[in-house]
Structure formats: structure tokens, C-alpha cells
Enzyme design. Structure first.
Site, short mmCIF file in Angstrom:
data_model
loop_
_atom_site.label_atom_id
_atom_site.label_comp_id
_atom_site.label_asym_id
_atom_site.label_seq_id
_atom_site.Cartn_x
_atom_site.Cartn_y
_atom_site.Cartn_z
N CYS A 1 22.11 -42.12 5.07
CA CYS A 1 23.36 -42.28 4.32
C CYS A 1 23.21 -41.75 2.89
O CYS A 1 24.20 -41.44 2.24
CB CYS A 1 23.78 -43.76 4.29
SG CYS A 1 22.66 -44.83 3.38
N CYS B 1 29.58 -41.76 2.78
CA CYS B 1 28.39 -42.57 2.51
C CYS B 1 28.06 -42.61 1.03
O CYS B 1 27.64 -43.64 0.51
CB CYS B 1 27.20 -42.01 3.29
SG CYS B 1 27.25 -42.34 5.06
N CYS C 1 28.21 -48.60 9.85
CA CYS C 1 29.66 -48.79 9.88
C CYS C 1 30.18 -48.54 11.30
O CYS C 1 29.63 -47.73 12.04
CB CYS C 1 30.33 -47.83 8.90
SG CYS C 1 29.95 -48.19 7.16
#
Length: 236
Positions: free
Chosen positions: A228, A118, A201
Site C-alpha cells: 500500500c 492507498c 480494504c
């Protein structure tokens, strides 16, 4: 009225989540963006994650001024439907600039070290977007009712290094987000029709029935339902 005056000193964010009705929240959000735009002008930049909350903020911002700019951070792991939706949105709003980090990374880094994944694929390009777009006010779709890691943010945050972060829908509930999207016919990411409540994602996002809106993110890791890093790390 100044942008700081809209955030009442000592105001309990958790209390106004329930005390304000939908119309009042919309008006409050518009006022926050309007006052910020009057102060920062072209230096006000909206982050658009392509999720439901960002789409509300983007629509609100466009009601304030069609000249407001924004950016999207995407990654090599975004679902195909998200990419298709992104391209469609950018075609309509060319003032949305896409940022992506294409540097080589370790295979399956999202499993081995999701924090680093991330950091490289989301935080780094966000930092670049803020820098290249010369943002003095960074506008997000963060909400304090979204998950366990988002309860202590403020509508207006001084991030230091000449950057103010504005969270104009911080006090909105999930149902109010969907109410707005429906009332104003805002097109959303098609993945929501499949049952997702929070989008990220592909390898790190699952459908879940958990009450926590972000419970489907990073399941099986220490980051489960977490962040993230965009909202927790310095951007300059």
C-alpha cells in the site's frame, strides 16, 4: 545489549528464518521490543493493522510493557467485520488510537488509481499518527516470508528524520504466527474464518489459494500482491 547488537552485522535474514525454532523466534522478538522500549520509552509506538501479524506484535509488546501505545489506520472501505473487531480491540486497549483520512476522494479511486487511493487513505494517516504520537520507534508486523515485496527488509531500519522502524517478527513463518495466536489465545479478526490470509480494504481483498500470502490483494492491478506504500514511502 543494545537494540542494534541484536541485529547481527552481516546476518542473513533468509537463513535464520529456517535455522531458528519457534521458541527462539519468540524470544528474539521479545528481546527486540524490550531493548527498543528501554531505549525509546513512550516514543515507541506499535502500528496495528488488525491482521494476524499485528496482533502477534501487539501481544508481544504488551508482554514487554502494558504501557506501550499503538495506533490503527482504518479506511472508509474496511469490511464491517474488521470495523467491529477494531472497536472491540480499542475498547479493551484504549491506548490504541484510531487514525482515518476522511477527505473526499474520486469515486472508485481504488479501481482508477489504487496507488493514489492507498496513498491518501493509508499512508497519509500513518504519517499523521507517527507525527502526532511523536514516534521515534515505529513497530510493525511485517514479515519477510509474507510475499514477493517483503523479502529485503531488516529487523531494524533507520528511516531517517529521527525515526527507527522495528520489524520484530520479520523472520516468522505464517504457521508460526498462527501457532503463537493459538498458544496464547489471542483473538483474531473473524474474516480469517472465511478463508482470507491477508486482510485489507473490501474492494481490494479477495480469498485466494495462491501460495503467495498476499496474492489476494489488489487483484487485476499493477499492485497485485504488493504494497500500500506504508512500508515503502517516507513517513516524515
Amino acid at each position: 545489549m543494545s537494540i542494534q547488537a541484536l541485529q547481527i552485522e552481516g546476518e542473513d535474514i533468509k537463513e535464520i528464518v529456517d535455522s531458528l525454532n519457534f521458541k527462539q523466534k519468540v524470544e528474539r522478538s521479545l528481546a527486540l521490543i524490550d531493548e527498543a522500549y528501554k531505549k525509546y520509552g513512550d516514543s515507541l509506538v506499535v502500528a496495528n493493522s488488525l491482521g494476524k501479524d499485528s496482533l502477534v506484535v501487539w501481544d508481544l509488546a504488551k508482554k514487554v510493557s502494558t504501557d506501550i501505545r499503538g495506533f490503527i489506520v482504518t479506511t472508509r472501505f474496511k469490511p464491517a467485520k474488521t470495523i467491529e473487531f477494531m472497536n472491540k480491540l480499542v475498547l479493551r486497549y484504549p491506548e490504541l488510537k484510531i487514525y482515518k483520512n476522511n477527505q473526499p476522494i474520486q469515486e472508485r479511486l481504488y479501481e482508477i488509481d489504487p496507488d493514489m487511493c492507498c496513498e491518501l487513505l493509508k499512508v497519509v494517516p500513518t504519517q499523521r499518527a507517527v507525527e502526532e504520537m511523536k514516534a521515534a520507534c515505529w513497530v510493525t508486523g511485517l514479515r519477510c516470508t509474507e510475499g514477493r515485496t517483503r523479502t529485503d527488509f531488516k529487523e531494524i531500519e533507520d528511516k531517517g528524520d529521527s525515526l527507527v522502524k522495528l520489524n520484530p517478527i520479520l523472520i516468522w513463518k505464517e504457521r508460526e504466527v498462527w501457532q503463537y495466536l493459538a498458544l496464547y489465545n489471542v483473538e483474531v479478526n473473524p474474516l480469517y474464518k472465511e478463508g482470507y490470509r491477508s486482510l485489507g480494504c473490501a474492494p481490494c481483498t479477495q480469498i485466494t489459494n495462491d501460495e503467495n500470502e498476499r496474492a489476494g490483494r489488489w487483484i487485476g492491478t499493477s499492485k497485485c500482491g504488493g504494497e500500500c506504500g506504508i512500508h515503502t514511502k517516507p513517513l516524515r
